[in-house]
Design a protein around this motif. Structure first.
Motif, mmCIF file in Angstrom:
data_model
loop_
_atom_site.group_PDB
_atom_site.id
_atom_site.type_symbol
_atom_site.label_atom_id
_atom_site.label_comp_id
_atom_site.label_asym_id
_atom_site.label_seq_id
_atom_site.Cartn_x
_atom_site.Cartn_y
_atom_site.Cartn_z
ATOM 1 N N TYR A 1 0.703 -1.429 -0.129
ATOM 2 C CA TYR A 1 0.126 -0.094 0.056
ATOM 3 C C TYR A 1 0.810 1.190 0.105
ATOM 4 O O TYR A 1 0.572 2.146 -0.365
ATOM 5 N N LYS A 2 2.217 1.287 0.368
ATOM 6 C CA LYS A 2 3.125 2.454 0.323
ATOM 7 C C LYS A 2 2.650 3.520 1.235
ATOM 8 O O LYS A 2 2.490 4.702 0.940
ATOM 9 N N ARG A 3 1.717 3.068 2.357
ATOM 10 C CA ARG A 3 1.400 4.112 3.445
ATOM 11 C C ARG A 3 2.395 4.696 4.159
ATOM 12 O O ARG A 3 3.413 4.088 4.561
ATOM 13 N N LYS A 4 2.365 6.040 4.216
ATOM 14 C CA LYS A 4 3.465 6.780 5.135
ATOM 15 C C LYS A 4 3.516 6.192 6.381
ATOM 16 O O LYS A 4 4.661 6.012 7.184
ATOM 17 N N LEU A 5 2.543 6.033 7.285
ATOM 18 C CA LEU A 5 2.456 5.475 8.554
ATOM 19 C C LEU A 5 3.243 4.129 8.852
ATOM 20 O O LEU A 5 4.136 3.995 9.730
#
Length: 469
Positions: A159-163
């Motif tokens: 997902y390449k989420r920052k979190l």
């Protein structure tokens, strides 16, 4: 049973298990515990600092028990998170009819048990008789953090989420400064990112791979700075922890021949290093703890001989010899400076001995690697268990390949495939590093065991037709 109830159910079971045994057993003081509590120069900064903070707040009589409670809390959190993460990935693959609740409960219990497997075996079956969560050692933090890292990495790769990325940076920094073996998380992060952002065309992203590389360089540099700062504050010496070259030197010495003394040329930095090598080699040979002394006939007896020799080579022969060598040349040198110079000598000798004939070195590595793989999902003896262990790896690869094929047709299989791949890759990297630098034993190899069996259960649900019949 819906997800909320399942989560509560897993949480209650986790608390009863970890906290219950923590109260029954109390803190388990191990061979290495004293060096962490005393903030020895050879130890990474996180765990000694953790113990120092608790000792300062709660006092000498209570801090170890508080440490065990906090460690158990971390294990509870990670066990619950890992169980429900695998459940969430499998939920849409499990039956959705009236039987679904039963199958979901059974699946959750199996995944939960796989997460507890190492703890159960160590406490109730193995000679050790205790769990890592209640032990005063770095594994108490490093093992659950490794599981957490693999889950976050799987999420980020999809997902390449920052979190998730921030979590990876924080976990990496903490775990690397907890235990040097955990440099494997940086290798795992690079390897998995390379596969998912460079090799696989569908998810290719050179930008994300470059971000990973920059982050890992920053984590490595900041970890070294943190280590040096910690030692400056504790002992007034701005230097990273000592002993980093010991593991490699023990391996190199074990496979070396006496003729390898010719690899040591006269140098101004370590004069007389050749004589130091010969002194160490001759003492090791006389004690019959080198490959030259090995009289066994199979790979398993070789790994046994190497494991029994390793600490003797390092702590009973190399350390006294190098300390004597340093004191002869620097009689007025302080203890901390001796430790630093000792590490530099060990690292230099290991680099020189890399020039030895690679045949013996490769023989030791391959034998240790096979034992490391067997230890990672079973036990390296007897032979039938090793065969079963290798068969499980074969099953895993087949199931992972099926998930990879189905991933092309259905997007929801992507994270299942990535999680399975990350779990296996983490196990392989850990096995390779341990086989290269030390000897395989349970506490070095158990990091990915729960992930391995959880991933197998998850991959088995990819084709859930057997549940719908």
């Amino acid at each position: 049973m819906n997800r909320t109830r399942l989560t509560l159910f897993v949480l209650i079971l986790s608390c009863l298990f970890f906290f219950g045994i923590a109260f029954i057993d109390g803190p388990i003081w191990c061979v290495d515990s004293g060096s962490y509590a005393s903030m020895d120069f050879s130890r990474e900064p996180v765990y000694p600092t953790f113990l120092w903070i608790l000792r300062t707040i709660f006092g000498e009589n209570r801090y170890l028990f508080v440490a065990v409670i906090l460690q158990s809390l971390l294990w509870v959190y990670v066990t619950c998170m890992a169980t429900m993460y695998v459940y969430d990935l499998a939920s849409e693959l499990l039956p959705q009819d009236k039987r679904g609740g039963f199958f979901k409960l059974v699946f959750v219990l199996l995944v939960f048990f796989s997460q507890l497997l190492t703890s159960i075996l160590n406490r109730f079956v193995a000679q050790r008789g205790s769990m890592y969560s209640e032990s005063i050692m770095t594994e108490s933090l490093a093992m659950p953090l490794f599981v957490l890292f693999c889950i976050r990495l799987s999420r980020w790769l999809v997902y390449k989420r920052k979190l998730d990325f921030v979590s990876l940076v924080v976990i990496s920094f903490v775990i690397v400064n907890t235990r040097k073996q955990m440099m494997i998380v940086l290798i795992l992060w690079i390897a998995a990112s390379f596969i998912c952002t460079i090799v696989i065309k569908k998810t290719r992203s050179v930008k994300h791979f470059l971000i990973v590389l920059i982050s890992i360089v920053a984590i490595s540099a900041s970890s070294k700075l943190f280590d040096c700062t910690y030692n400056y504050l504790v002992r007034g010496v701005f230097h990273e922890h000592t002993g980093n070259g010991m593991g490699a030197l023990c391996v190199m010495m074990y496979s070396a021949d006496r003729s390898d003394a010719d690899l040591f040329t006269d140098n101004e930095i370590f004069p007389g290093e050749k004589e130091l090598f010969l002194k160490i080699y001759d003492e090791c040979y006389d004690q019959e703890i080198l490959l030259d002394n090995f009289r066994g006939t199979d790979w398993y007896s070789l790994t046994d001989h190497f494991a029994s020799s390793y600490d003797v080579i390092g702590y009973e022969i190399v350390l006294p010899a190098t300390f004597e060598y340093i004191k002869q040349q620097n009689p007025d040198m302080g203890y901390d400076q001796i430790r630093i110079l000792d590490s530099e000598i060990e690292s230099h000798m290991a680099r020189v001995l890399m020039g030895q004939d690679k045949k013996d070195l490769l023989t030791v590595f391959l034998a240790n690697l096979l034992r490391a793989f067997a230890y990672s999902n079973a036990k390296p003896a007897p032979a039938i268990i090793v065969a079963a262990s290798m068969a499980l790896y074969g099953l895993y690869v087949i199931l992972l390949s099926i998930a990879g094929i189905k991933m092309r047709k259905k997007e929801s299989y992507t994270e299942i495939f990535v999680f399975g791949g990350v779990s296996l890759l983490g196990l392989m990297i850990n096995a390779g590093v341990v086989a290269l630098l030390i000897f395989p034993q349970g506490r070095y190899m158990a990091y990915a065991t729960g992930l391995f069996y959880s991933a197998i259960l998850l991959l088995l649900t990819v084709d859930g037709s057997f549940l719908r019949r």
